[in-house]
Motif scaffolding. Structure first.
Motif, short mmCIF file in Angstrom:
data_model
loop_
_atom_site.label_atom_id
_atom_site.label_comp_id
_atom_site.label_asym_id
_atom_site.label_seq_id
_atom_site.Cartn_x
_atom_site.Cartn_y
_atom_site.Cartn_z
N PHE A 145 67.09 34.65 55.61
CA PHE A 145 68.21 34.93 56.51
C PHE A 145 67.66 35.63 57.74
O PHE A 145 67.09 36.71 57.66
N HIS A 146 67.83 35.01 58.91
CA HIS A 146 67.19 35.53 60.11
C HIS A 146 67.91 36.72 60.72
O HIS A 146 67.37 37.39 61.59
N LEU A 147 69.11 37.04 60.26
CA LEU A 147 69.83 38.20 60.79
C LEU A 147 69.83 39.35 59.79
O LEU A 147 70.78 40.11 59.70
N ILE A 148 68.76 39.52 59.07
CA ILE A 148 68.70 40.51 58.00
C ILE A 148 68.92 41.94 58.51
O ILE A 148 69.48 42.78 57.82
N TYR A 149 68.54 42.22 59.74
CA TYR A 149 68.69 43.56 60.26
C TYR A 149 70.16 43.93 60.44
O TYR A 149 70.50 45.10 60.53
N GLN A 150 71.05 42.96 60.44
CA GLN A 150 72.47 43.23 60.58
C GLN A 150 73.21 43.11 59.25
O GLN A 150 74.39 43.39 59.18
N MET A 151 72.52 42.68 58.20
CA MET A 151 73.17 42.45 56.94
C MET A 151 73.46 43.77 56.25
O MET A 151 72.60 44.63 56.17
N GLN A 152 74.67 43.92 55.76
CA GLN A 152 75.04 45.11 55.01
C GLN A 152 75.49 44.68 53.63
O GLN A 152 76.14 43.69 53.47
N ARG A 153 75.15 45.45 52.65
CA ARG A 153 75.56 45.14 51.27
C ARG A 153 76.74 45.95 50.87
O ARG A 153 76.97 47.01 51.23
N HIS B 142 88.31 38.89 56.82
CA HIS B 142 89.66 39.28 57.25
C HIS B 142 89.64 40.55 58.11
O HIS B 142 90.51 41.39 57.99
N PHE B 143 88.60 40.68 58.92
CA PHE B 143 88.43 41.80 59.85
C PHE B 143 88.39 43.15 59.14
O PHE B 143 88.67 44.18 59.74
N GLN B 144 88.04 43.15 57.86
CA GLN B 144 87.96 44.38 57.07
C GLN B 144 86.54 44.92 56.98
O GLN B 144 86.33 46.07 56.62
N SER B 145 85.56 44.09 57.28
CA SER B 145 84.16 44.47 57.15
C SER B 145 83.34 43.70 58.17
O SER B 145 83.73 42.62 58.60
N ASP B 146 82.20 44.27 58.54
CA ASP B 146 81.31 43.55 59.44
C ASP B 146 80.11 42.97 58.69
O ASP B 146 79.09 42.64 59.28
N LYS B 147 80.25 42.83 57.37
CA LYS B 147 79.21 42.21 56.56
C LYS B 147 79.07 40.75 56.97
O LYS B 147 80.06 40.02 57.05
N LEU B 148 77.85 40.32 57.24
CA LEU B 148 77.62 38.96 57.72
C LEU B 148 77.73 37.95 56.59
O LEU B 148 77.24 38.17 55.49
N TYR B 149 78.36 36.84 56.89
CA TYR B 149 78.51 35.74 55.94
C TYR B 149 77.17 35.05 55.77
O TYR B 149 76.49 34.73 56.74
N TYR C 108 73.42 33.40 49.68
CA TYR C 108 73.17 34.68 49.00
C TYR C 108 72.95 34.51 47.51
O TYR C 108 72.21 35.27 46.91
N ASP C 109 73.57 33.50 46.89
CA ASP C 109 73.41 33.29 45.45
C ASP C 109 71.98 32.94 45.08
O ASP C 109 71.47 33.39 44.06
N PHE C 110 71.31 32.11 45.88
CA PHE C 110 69.94 31.72 45.54
C PHE C 110 68.90 32.47 46.37
O PHE C 110 67.70 32.30 46.16
N ASP C 111 69.32 33.32 47.28
CA ASP C 111 68.40 34.14 48.07
C ASP C 111 68.94 35.56 48.18
O ASP C 111 69.28 36.03 49.26
N PRO C 112 69.04 36.29 47.04
CA PRO C 112 69.64 37.63 47.09
C PRO C 112 68.79 38.65 47.85
O PRO C 112 69.32 39.66 48.30
N ASN C 113 67.51 38.40 48.01
CA ASN C 113 66.66 39.33 48.75
C ASN C 113 66.66 39.05 50.26
O ASN C 113 65.97 39.72 51.01
#
Length: 76
Positions: free
Chosen positions: A68-76, A48-55, A59-64
């Motif tokens: 995911f090929h865009l890991i450098y952009q992933m924010q927790r 909802h345009f509130q965060s730039d966290k990547l979808y 994530y449930d079965f690959d929490p690490n």
């Protein structure tokens, strides 16, 4: 003879698929860039345009984020 021709056609199709996958690898592919932009755009909408966290639906079965090929952009 027909069986040999059919086998040759399947072999050539297999080689064509492998080469097309090799050709469209992320380092030289416009498709990969378009895919990345689609993920980024959907992520903005999903959050909802509130965060730039990547979808990331896995994530449930690959929490690490091993797959995911865009890991450098992933924010927790």
């Amino acid at each position: 003879m027909k069986q040999l021709q059919l086998g040759l056609k399947w072999f050539l199709l297999f080689i064509a698929v492998v080469l097309s996958i090799q050709y469209t690898s992320p380092q030289n592919s416009y498709f990969q860039d378009s895919h990345d932009k689609l993920i980024q755009t959907y992520s903005l909408y999903y959050n909802h345009f509130q965060s730039d966290k990547l979808y990331y639906p896995g994530y449930d079965f690959d929490p690490n984020l091993n797959y995911f090929h865009l890991i450098y952009q992933m924010q927790r």
